[in-house]
Design a protein around this motif. Structure first.
Motif, PDB file in Angstrom:
ATOM      1  N   CYS A   1       0.840  -1.193   0.000  1.00 27.77           N
ATOM      2  CA  CYS A   1       0.000   0.000   0.000  1.00 27.77           C
ATOM      3  C   CYS A   1       0.881   1.251   0.000  1.00 27.77           C
ATOM      4  CB  CYS A   1      -0.897  -0.010   1.235  1.00 27.77           C
ATOM      5  SG  CYS A   1      -2.165   1.262   1.240  1.00 27.77           S
ATOM      6  N   ARG A   2       0.675   2.111  -0.983  1.00 26.68           N
ATOM      7  CA  ARG A   2       1.509   3.309  -1.105  1.00 26.68           C
ATOM      8  C   ARG A   2       1.377   4.259   0.087  1.00 26.68           C
ATOM      9  NH1 ARG A   2       0.878   6.335  -6.664  1.00 26.68           N
ATOM     10  NH2 ARG A   2      -1.233   6.593  -5.795  1.00 26.68           N
ATOM     11  N   PRO A   3       0.156   4.516   0.597  1.00 29.29           N
ATOM     12  CA  PRO A   3       0.076   5.390   1.780  1.00 29.29           C
ATOM     13  C   PRO A   3       0.792   4.823   3.005  1.00 29.29           C
ATOM     14  CG  PRO A   3      -2.065   5.226   0.711  1.00 29.29           C
ATOM     15  CD  PRO A   3      -1.188   4.200   0.073  1.00 29.29           C
ATOM     16  N   LEU A   4       1.043   3.508   3.016  1.00 29.00           N
ATOM     17  CA  LEU A   4       1.754   2.877   4.136  1.00 29.00           C
ATOM     18  C   LEU A   4       3.219   2.655   3.796  1.00 29.00           C
ATOM     19  CD1 LEU A   4      -0.949   0.250   5.212  1.00 29.00           C
ATOM     20  CD2 LEU A   4      -0.520   2.509   6.185  1.00 29.00           C
ATOM     21  N   GLU A   5       3.747   3.436   2.853  1.00 28.02           N
ATOM     22  CA  GLU A   5       5.151   3.364   2.434  1.00 28.02           C
ATOM     23  C   GLU A   5       5.528   1.972   1.938  1.00 28.02           C
ATOM     24  OE1 GLU A   5       7.466   4.715   5.709  1.00 28.02           O
ATOM     25  OE2 GLU A   5       6.706   6.779   5.609  1.00 28.02           O
ATOM     26  N   GLY A   6       4.591   1.347   1.222  1.00 28.06           N
ATOM     27  CA  GLY A   6       4.858   0.054   0.603  1.00 28.06           C
ATOM     28  C   GLY A   6       4.657  -1.145   1.495  1.00 28.06           C
ATOM     29  N   ALA A   7       4.264  -0.952   2.733  1.00 28.83           N
ATOM     30  CA  ALA A   7       4.052  -2.082   3.642  1.00 28.83           C
ATOM     31  C   ALA A   7       2.735  -2.773   3.335  1.00 28.83           C
ATOM     32  CB  ALA A   7       4.052  -1.599   5.091  1.00 28.83           C
ATOM     33  N   ALA A   8       2.664  -4.059   3.615  1.00 28.01           N
ATOM     34  CA  ALA A   8       1.428  -4.815   3.418  1.00 28.01           C
ATOM     35  C   ALA A   8       0.421  -4.433   4.495  1.00 28.01           C
ATOM     36  CB  ALA A   8       1.703  -6.312   3.454  1.00 28.01           C
ATOM     37  N   THR A   9      -0.814  -4.278   4.091  1.00 25.36           N
ATOM     38  CA  THR A   9      -1.830  -3.823   5.038  1.00 25.36           C
ATOM     39  C   THR A   9      -2.024  -4.798   6.192  1.00 25.36           C
ATOM     40  OG1 THR A   9      -3.519  -4.836   3.627  1.00 25.36           O
ATOM     41  CG2 THR A   9      -3.080  -2.485   3.305  1.00 25.36           C
TER      42      THR A   9
ATOM     43  N   VAL B   1       0.739  -4.302   8.743  1.00 27.31           N
ATOM     44  CA  VAL B   1       0.509  -3.090   9.548  1.00 27.31           C
ATOM     45  C   VAL B   1      -0.589  -3.336  10.578  1.00 27.31           C
ATOM     46  CG1 VAL B   1      -0.260  -0.691   9.460  1.00 27.31           C
ATOM     47  CG2 VAL B   1       1.306  -1.571   7.715  1.00 27.31           C
ATOM     48  N   PHE B   2      -1.613  -4.070  10.171  1.00 23.72           N
ATOM     49  CA  PHE B   2      -2.696  -4.360  11.115  1.00 23.72           C
ATOM     50  C   PHE B   2      -2.187  -5.153  12.313  1.00 23.72           C
ATOM     51  CE2 PHE B   2      -5.866  -7.492  12.547  1.00 23.72           C
ATOM     52  CZ  PHE B   2      -6.785  -6.628  13.129  1.00 23.72           C
ATOM     53  N   HIS B   3      -1.425  -6.222  12.056  1.00 23.47           N
ATOM     54  CA  HIS B   3      -0.956  -7.078  13.149  1.00 23.47           C
ATOM     55  C   HIS B   3       0.061  -6.384  14.041  1.00 23.47           C
ATOM     56  CE1 HIS B   3      -3.185 -10.601  12.113  1.00 23.47           C
ATOM     57  NE2 HIS B   3      -2.612 -10.757  10.932  1.00 23.47           N
ATOM     58  N   THR B   4       0.897  -5.516  13.479  1.00 24.94           N
ATOM     59  CA  THR B   4       1.966  -4.902  14.264  1.00 24.94           C
ATOM     60  C   THR B   4       1.546  -3.597  14.947  1.00 24.94           C
ATOM     61  OG1 THR B   4       2.787  -3.792  12.275  1.00 24.94           O
ATOM     62  CG2 THR B   4       3.764  -5.926  12.839  1.00 24.94           C
ATOM     63  N   VAL B   5       0.614  -2.846  14.349  1.00 27.15           N
ATOM     64  CA  VAL B   5       0.281  -1.529  14.878  1.00 27.15           C
ATOM     65  C   VAL B   5      -1.147  -1.454  15.409  1.00 27.15           C
ATOM     66  CG1 VAL B   5       0.101   0.929  14.338  1.00 27.15           C
ATOM     67  CG2 VAL B   5       1.915  -0.450  13.289  1.00 27.15           C
ATOM     68  N   GLU B   6      -2.112  -1.891  14.607  1.00 28.54           N
ATOM     69  CA  GLU B   6      -3.510  -1.646  14.952  1.00 28.54           C
ATOM     70  C   GLU B   6      -4.084  -2.670  15.926  1.00 28.54           C
ATOM     71  OE1 GLU B   6      -5.354  -1.538  11.144  1.00 28.54           O
ATOM     72  OE2 GLU B   6      -4.791   0.548  10.767  1.00 28.54           O
ATOM     73  N   GLN B   7      -3.793  -3.949  15.692  1.00 28.62           N
ATOM     74  CA  GLN B   7      -4.407  -4.985  16.531  1.00 28.62           C
ATOM     75  C   GLN B   7      -4.054  -4.843  18.015  1.00 28.62           C
ATOM     76  OE1 GLN B   7      -3.418  -9.114  15.598  1.00 28.62           O
ATOM     77  NE2 GLN B   7      -5.553  -9.687  15.953  1.00 28.62           N
ATOM     78  N   PRO B   8      -2.797  -4.519  18.384  1.00 31.10           N
ATOM     79  CA  PRO B   8      -2.499  -4.360  19.818  1.00 31.10           C
ATOM     80  C   PRO B   8      -3.268  -3.210  20.476  1.00 31.10           C
ATOM     81  CG  PRO B   8      -0.478  -4.667  18.571  1.00 31.10           C
ATOM     82  CD  PRO B   8      -1.564  -4.456  17.571  1.00 31.10           C
ATOM     83  N   ALA B   9      -3.745  -2.256  19.679  1.00 28.68           N
ATOM     84  CA  ALA B   9      -4.471  -1.110  20.243  1.00 28.68           C
ATOM     85  C   ALA B   9      -5.967  -1.372  20.378  1.00 28.68           C
ATOM     86  CB  ALA B   9      -4.256   0.124  19.363  1.00 28.68           C
TER      87      ALA B   9
END
Length: 214
Positions: free
Chosen positions: A86-94, A97-105
């Protein structure tokens, strides 16, 4: 949408009561966009064409059940949409990003699912009863003639006046439900004068009095 917002307003929209309760139950912020302004929610609308073209388009087989559709959607989210860079995520897979950043929150879901309710407006009659979904329920006598907000769930019927809970009944499918404590004190005394009460009083006077009362 009318199921979510009863009256749109830029600063103070009136949220549908049931929808508002859903948001409060799951601790969600309900933030309606302006009516007829799709640009207000472009970030929400933008993924829709991708879902339509990637998940739905070209699919020849129909789903046998909702469970089959949910399973296919979950597989697509994890193996297709979640793996794209994903380009808005600087090329990271969505999904990464979900497992590393969003899910713990995320907070855990509530133990019990939200119980959907219906709201009514009812007037208290002179007999202290309100008609709700063709069933009569009693409320305290001091609310006679007033309009109450009524919240009905699968099991309960609750009556509110100016936001305060004034009466709760177990829901009935039909008929009438009366709590004698809702009557004025003088009416309660009258209703307590049952045949059994009269016989008990007569028995205290004597057997002859009991015979007369019987």
């Amino acid at each position: 949408m009318k199921t979510g917002v009863d009256r749109p307003d830029l600063y103070d929209p009136k949220i549908n009561k049931s929808y508002g309760e859903l948001g409060a139950y799951y601790q969600l912020l309900i933030d309606p966009a302006r009516s007829g302004k799709p640009r207000d929610k472009a970030r929400i609308e933008r993924p829709m064409p991708y879902i339509r073209d990637s998940f739905w388009r070209g699919r020849e087989d129909s789903f046998a059940s909702v469970a089959d559709m949910e399973a296919a959607a979950l597989h697509w989210c994890e193996q297709v949409a979640g793996q794209r860079q994903c380009r808005p995520l600087e090329g990271a897979a969505t999904l990464t990003v979900f497992h590393t950043v969003e899910q713990p929150a995320l907070r855990p879901l509530r133990r019990h699912p939200f119980e959907l309710c219906r709201w009514f407006r009812a007037k208290v009659g002179p007999d202290i009863h309100c008609s709700v979904d063709k069933v009569l329920y009693s409320v305290p006598w001091k609310y006679v003639g007033k309009h109450l907000s009524v919240r009905m769930t699968v099991n309960l019927v609750q009556f509110f006046y100016d936001g305060d809970l004034v009466k709760t009944h177990v829901r009935k499918p039909r008929g009438k439900q009366t709590d004698l404590a809702d009557y004025p004190p003088e009416k309660i005394a009258f209703h307590m004068r049952t045949p059994a009460w009269c016989r008990k009083q007569a028995e205290q006077i004597g057997p002859a009095c009991l015979t007369v009362i019987d």
